[in-house]
Design a protein around this motif. Structure first.
Motif, PDB file in Angstrom:
ATOM      1  N   PHE A 123       0.865  -1.166   0.000  1.00  0.00           N
ATOM      2  CA  PHE A 123       0.000   0.000   0.000  1.00  0.00           C
ATOM      3  C   PHE A 123       0.905   1.220   0.000  1.00  0.00           C
ATOM      4  CE2 PHE A 123       0.940  -0.929   4.366  1.00  0.00           C
ATOM      5  CZ  PHE A 123       1.251   0.296   4.909  1.00  0.00           C
ATOM      6  N   LEU A 124       0.340   2.370  -0.191  1.00  0.00           N
ATOM      7  CA  LEU A 124       1.148   3.590  -0.197  1.00  0.00           C
ATOM      8  C   LEU A 124       0.284   4.751   0.268  1.00  0.00           C
ATOM      9  CD1 LEU A 124       3.744   5.096  -0.817  1.00  0.00           C
ATOM     10  CD2 LEU A 124       3.037   5.240  -3.205  1.00  0.00           C
ATOM     11  N   ASP A 125       0.666   5.356   1.398  1.00  0.00           N
ATOM     12  CA  ASP A 125      -0.030   6.532   1.915  1.00  0.00           C
ATOM     13  C   ASP A 125       0.477   7.779   1.207  1.00  0.00           C
ATOM     14  OD1 ASP A 125      -1.434   5.065   3.822  1.00  0.00           O
ATOM     15  OD2 ASP A 125       0.170   5.250   5.303  1.00  0.00           O
ATOM     16  N   GLU A 171       4.111   7.158  -7.259  1.00  0.00           N
ATOM     17  CA  GLU A 171       2.918   6.670  -6.567  1.00  0.00           C
ATOM     18  C   GLU A 171       2.591   5.244  -6.979  1.00  0.00           C
ATOM     19  OE1 GLU A 171      -0.389   9.241  -6.317  1.00  0.00           O
ATOM     20  OE2 GLU A 171       0.790  10.985  -5.789  1.00  0.00           O
ATOM     21  N   VAL A 172       3.596   4.489  -7.308  1.00  0.00           N
ATOM     22  CA  VAL A 172       3.444   3.068  -7.623  1.00  0.00           C
ATOM     23  C   VAL A 172       4.338   2.270  -6.687  1.00  0.00           C
ATOM     24  CG1 VAL A 172       3.748   1.265  -9.356  1.00  0.00           C
ATOM     25  CG2 VAL A 172       2.901   3.517 -10.037  1.00  0.00           C
ATOM     26  N   VAL A 173       3.753   1.319  -5.978  1.00  0.00           N
ATOM     27  CA  VAL A 173       4.520   0.452  -5.103  1.00  0.00           C
ATOM     28  C   VAL A 173       4.970  -0.753  -5.915  1.00  0.00           C
ATOM     29  CG1 VAL A 173       4.490  -0.911  -2.988  1.00  0.00           C
ATOM     30  CG2 VAL A 173       3.179   1.194  -3.127  1.00  0.00           C
ATOM     31  N   THR A 174       6.235  -1.058  -5.863  1.00  0.00           N
ATOM     32  CA  THR A 174       6.768  -2.140  -6.687  1.00  0.00           C
ATOM     33  C   THR A 174       7.064  -3.393  -5.887  1.00  0.00           C
ATOM     34  OG1 THR A 174       8.996  -1.264  -6.386  1.00  0.00           O
ATOM     35  CG2 THR A 174       7.773  -0.517  -8.319  1.00  0.00           C
ATOM     36  N   GLY A 175       6.708  -3.413  -4.630  1.00  0.00           N
ATOM     37  CA  GLY A 175       6.960  -4.593  -3.813  1.00  0.00           C
ATOM     38  C   GLY A 175       8.231  -4.457  -3.009  1.00  0.00           C
ATOM     39  N   ILE A 204      -5.343  16.398   2.743  1.00  0.00           N
ATOM     40  CA  ILE A 204      -5.943  15.334   1.945  1.00  0.00           C
ATOM     41  C   ILE A 204      -5.128  14.066   2.159  1.00  0.00           C
ATOM     42  CG2 ILE A 204      -6.401  14.493  -0.398  1.00  0.00           C
ATOM     43  CD1 ILE A 204      -6.978  17.365  -1.210  1.00  0.00           C
ATOM     44  N   TYR A 205      -5.825  13.004   2.525  1.00  0.00           N
ATOM     45  CA  TYR A 205      -5.190  11.708   2.780  1.00  0.00           C
ATOM     46  C   TYR A 205      -5.773  10.719   1.782  1.00  0.00           C
ATOM     47  CZ  TYR A 205      -4.324   7.356   5.420  1.00  0.00           C
ATOM     48  OH  TYR A 205      -3.960   6.102   5.818  1.00  0.00           O
ATOM     49  N   ARG A 206      -4.926  10.131   0.944  1.00  0.00           N
ATOM     50  CA  ARG A 206      -5.443   9.271  -0.117  1.00  0.00           C
ATOM     51  C   ARG A 206      -4.457   8.149  -0.417  1.00  0.00           C
ATOM     52  NH1 ARG A 206      -2.814  10.379  -4.809  1.00  0.00           N
ATOM     53  NH2 ARG A 206      -1.711  12.362  -5.018  1.00  0.00           N
ATOM     54  N   PRO A 207      -4.915   7.126  -1.129  1.00  0.00           N
ATOM     55  CA  PRO A 207      -3.996   6.078  -1.555  1.00  0.00           C
ATOM     56  C   PRO A 207      -3.255   6.513  -2.809  1.00  0.00           C
ATOM     57  CG  PRO A 207      -6.157   5.611  -2.394  1.00  0.00           C
ATOM     58  CD  PRO A 207      -6.281   6.887  -1.587  1.00  0.00           C
ATOM     59  N   ALA A 208      -2.187   5.814  -3.111  1.00  0.00           N
ATOM     60  CA  ALA A 208      -1.508   6.068  -4.362  1.00  0.00           C
ATOM     61  C   ALA A 208      -2.472   5.836  -5.521  1.00  0.00           C
ATOM     62  CB  ALA A 208      -0.302   5.149  -4.506  1.00  0.00           C
ATOM     63  N   VAL A 209      -2.270   6.600  -6.584  1.00  0.00           N
ATOM     64  CA  VAL A 209      -3.180   6.475  -7.734  1.00  0.00           C
ATOM     65  C   VAL A 209      -2.528   5.691  -8.866  1.00  0.00           C
ATOM     66  CG1 VAL A 209      -4.408   8.574  -7.191  1.00  0.00           C
ATOM     67  CG2 VAL A 209      -2.377   8.706  -8.633  1.00  0.00           C
ATOM     68  N   ASN A 215      -0.058  -2.510  -5.764  1.00  0.00           N
ATOM     69  CA  ASN A 215      -0.789  -1.590  -4.896  1.00  0.00           C
ATOM     70  C   ASN A 215      -1.968  -2.280  -4.232  1.00  0.00           C
ATOM     71  OD1 ASN A 215       0.867   0.283  -6.183  1.00  0.00           O
ATOM     72  ND2 ASN A 215      -0.713   1.867  -6.149  1.00  0.00           N
ATOM     73  N   ALA A 216      -2.266  -3.470  -4.656  1.00  0.00           N
ATOM     74  CA  ALA A 216      -3.515  -4.111  -4.267  1.00  0.00           C
ATOM     75  C   ALA A 216      -3.502  -4.548  -2.817  1.00  0.00           C
ATOM     76  CB  ALA A 216      -3.794  -5.308  -5.153  1.00  0.00           C
ATOM     77  N   TYR A 217      -4.697  -4.574  -2.235  1.00  0.00           N
ATOM     78  CA  TYR A 217      -4.882  -5.041  -0.876  1.00  0.00           C
ATOM     79  C   TYR A 217      -4.927  -6.566  -0.899  1.00  0.00           C
ATOM     80  CZ  TYR A 217      -7.002  -5.673   3.718  1.00  0.00           C
ATOM     81  OH  TYR A 217      -7.266  -6.048   5.005  1.00  0.00           O
ATOM     82  N   TYR A 218      -3.985  -7.203  -0.243  1.00  0.00           N
ATOM     83  CA  TYR A 218      -3.851  -8.654  -0.283  1.00  0.00           C
ATOM     84  C   TYR A 218      -3.812  -9.175  -1.724  1.00  0.00           C
ATOM     85  CZ  TYR A 218      -4.593  -8.931   4.737  1.00  0.00           C
ATOM     86  OH  TYR A 218      -4.474  -8.803   6.094  1.00  0.00           O
ATOM     87  N   SER A 219      -3.257  -8.353  -2.626  1.00  0.00           N
ATOM     88  CA  SER A 219      -3.080  -8.732  -4.027  1.00  0.00           C
ATOM     89  C   SER A 219      -4.393  -9.082  -4.721  1.00  0.00           C
ATOM     90  CB  SER A 219      -2.107  -9.925  -4.140  1.00  0.00           C
ATOM     91  OG  SER A 219      -0.855  -9.581  -3.596  1.00  0.00           O
TER      92      SER A 219
END
Length: 421
Positions: A123-125, A171-175, A204-209, A215-219
């Motif tokens: 995830f990414l805050d 804003e992309v999480v690569t693992g 403003i608090y949001r997830p990465a776009v 980025n997925a929750y539990y893939s």
């Protein structure tokens, strides 16, 4: 018009701290204004699910430390509701309570746990900070100072500062390996330009776009998830230039902790002084009680002094005027924190004085000393080097009340000096 006295008092209140807190925030309240002192806060959500009863005020720190005691906790699940570029939690802080243009102070607060990536999910805050001044102009991003912890990235986007919870602006999480710092604390200071109040702040608090599947929750799919952040109380400190929250009829309003109580001082426009001034005080900037005070006018000037002989450690003051038509108008508010004045810079003895006083300074370095009368006229100016004692001859001055001030290491302190016959 002489304003020397008021300029002095504003300099002396440079250690003043005002705080707005979350301790009465209704748990789970969304879209309902929360008023505390001079702050109105409204939390809203777009395409999110609020979890764990948030938004809520927390009284203890969680075992995982991302919820901090004394903070406003936010926990959003985006899951299937996620829409890129629009899903968010938005916290709007407005400082115009009472019809003012805002608070002429910089605001400092912290946010805990802006991070990314854990062993079981990616995830990414992302947090964005912006502000508006009392002229309804967007604050330049340079007026928003972010002090991030390790592995946290800060970038400028227009008039906003964007904080990304890993060591890249992407804003992309690569693992993994995960570059975030768990339970980190980011400090933010938002300052208006000199002599212009701070009207509002938006968080403003949001997830990465980004669209990467990690980025997925539990893939599951490509929808990101986001966990807690916690927003601390806000502390306000005066900005440069003698800023204050003023009506158009009030040119200056400030206060200082003196030896015997607090001294309040203000300067009005020419037509305002024809009315009767009302001073009220409060412990929380919400419930005020009227003060019975003797107002002293500067000779030939619209400058005024009054004393509060029974102040609390932190006292808020509200100044109003009642005109000839019996109409009451709020002029402005200020506060005096006596705790901030505890550190001793100099002492005066004897007081009341008979012909002379002895000044004792403390600490290394130069002490800039000044003596004023109640009309704001500077009568003396001199320096004392280091911790020393100096005799000050006063036999040429008439009996009465004077103000003696010292500026030392960026701090200013004033004391009343009584000269007896």
């Amino acid at each position: 018009m002489k304003t020397t006295l008021l300029v002095l008092l504003f300099a002396l209140s440079g250690t003043l701290l005002k705080a707005q807190n979350w301790n009465a925030y209704p748990p789970g309240s969304l879209g309902v204004p929360y008023v505390n002192g001079l702050m109105t806060a409204t939390v809203t959500r777009v395409n999110t699910t609020m979890n764990s009863g948030t938004p809520m005020f927390t009284t203890s720190t969680s075992p995982d430390c991302y919820i901090a005691a004394g903070c406003l906790a936010l926990n959003a699940g985006f899951f299937n509701s996620y829409i890129a570029n629009s899903s968010r939690i938005q916290v709007d802080l407005d400082f115009t309570t009472g019809g003012t243009a805002g608070m002429c102070n910089s605001a400092t607060f912290t946010i805990r746990d802006i991070n990314s990536g854990e062993s079981f999910t990616d995830f990414l805050d992302v947090v964005e900070i912006s502000g508006i001044d009392g002229n309804n102009a967007a604050l330049p991003a340079a007026n928003i100072v972010v002090t991030p912890p390790a592995n946290t990235n800060v970038t400028t986007v227009g008039n906003s500062k964007k904080i990304v919870g890993h060591n890249s602006s992407s804003e992309v999480v690569t693992g993994g390996p995960y570059s975030s710092t768990p339970c980190n604390v980011t400090t933010i200071t938002v300052s208006p330009p000199a002599n212009i109040p701070l009207k509002s702040i938006r968080i403003i608090y949001r997830p990465a776009v980004g669209t990467n599947s990690s980025n997925a929750y539990y893939s599951v799919g490509t929808r990101p998830a986001v966990q807690y952040i916690s927003i601390s109380n806000l502390t306000f400190t005066p900005t440069g230039g003698g800023c204050s929250v003023l009506s158009e009829n009030l040119l200056a309003f400030g206060g200082v902790a003196a030896d015997q109580g607090n001294t309040l001082a203000w300067t009005t426009a020419q037509n305002t002084s024809r009315g009767t001034f009302l001073l009220a005080k409060s412990l929380d900037a919400q419930i005020f009680s009227e003060m019975a005070v003797h107002v002293v006018a500067g000779e030939g000037q619209n400058e005024f002094l009054a004393d509060d002989l029974l102040p609390a450690q932190l006292t808020y003051y509200r100044l109003s005027v009642v005109d000839e038509a019996d109409v009451t108008t709020l002029l402005g508010m200020t506060a005096v924190d006596r705790q901030a004045a505890v550190q001793e810079i100099f002492t005066v003895y004897p007081n009341p004085a008979h012909g002379h006083v002895s000044l004792q300074t403390f600490g290394e370095g130069v002490h800039e000393m000044r003596l004023y009368d109640l009309a704001g006229q500077k009568l003396m100016q001199f320096t004392i080097d280091g911790a020393a004692q100096q005799l000050l001859e006063l036999s040429d001055l008439p009996s009465g009340i004077y103000l003696i001030a010292a500026v030392y290491n960026g701090r200013s302190v004033t004391r009343k000096l009584f000269i007896a016959e």
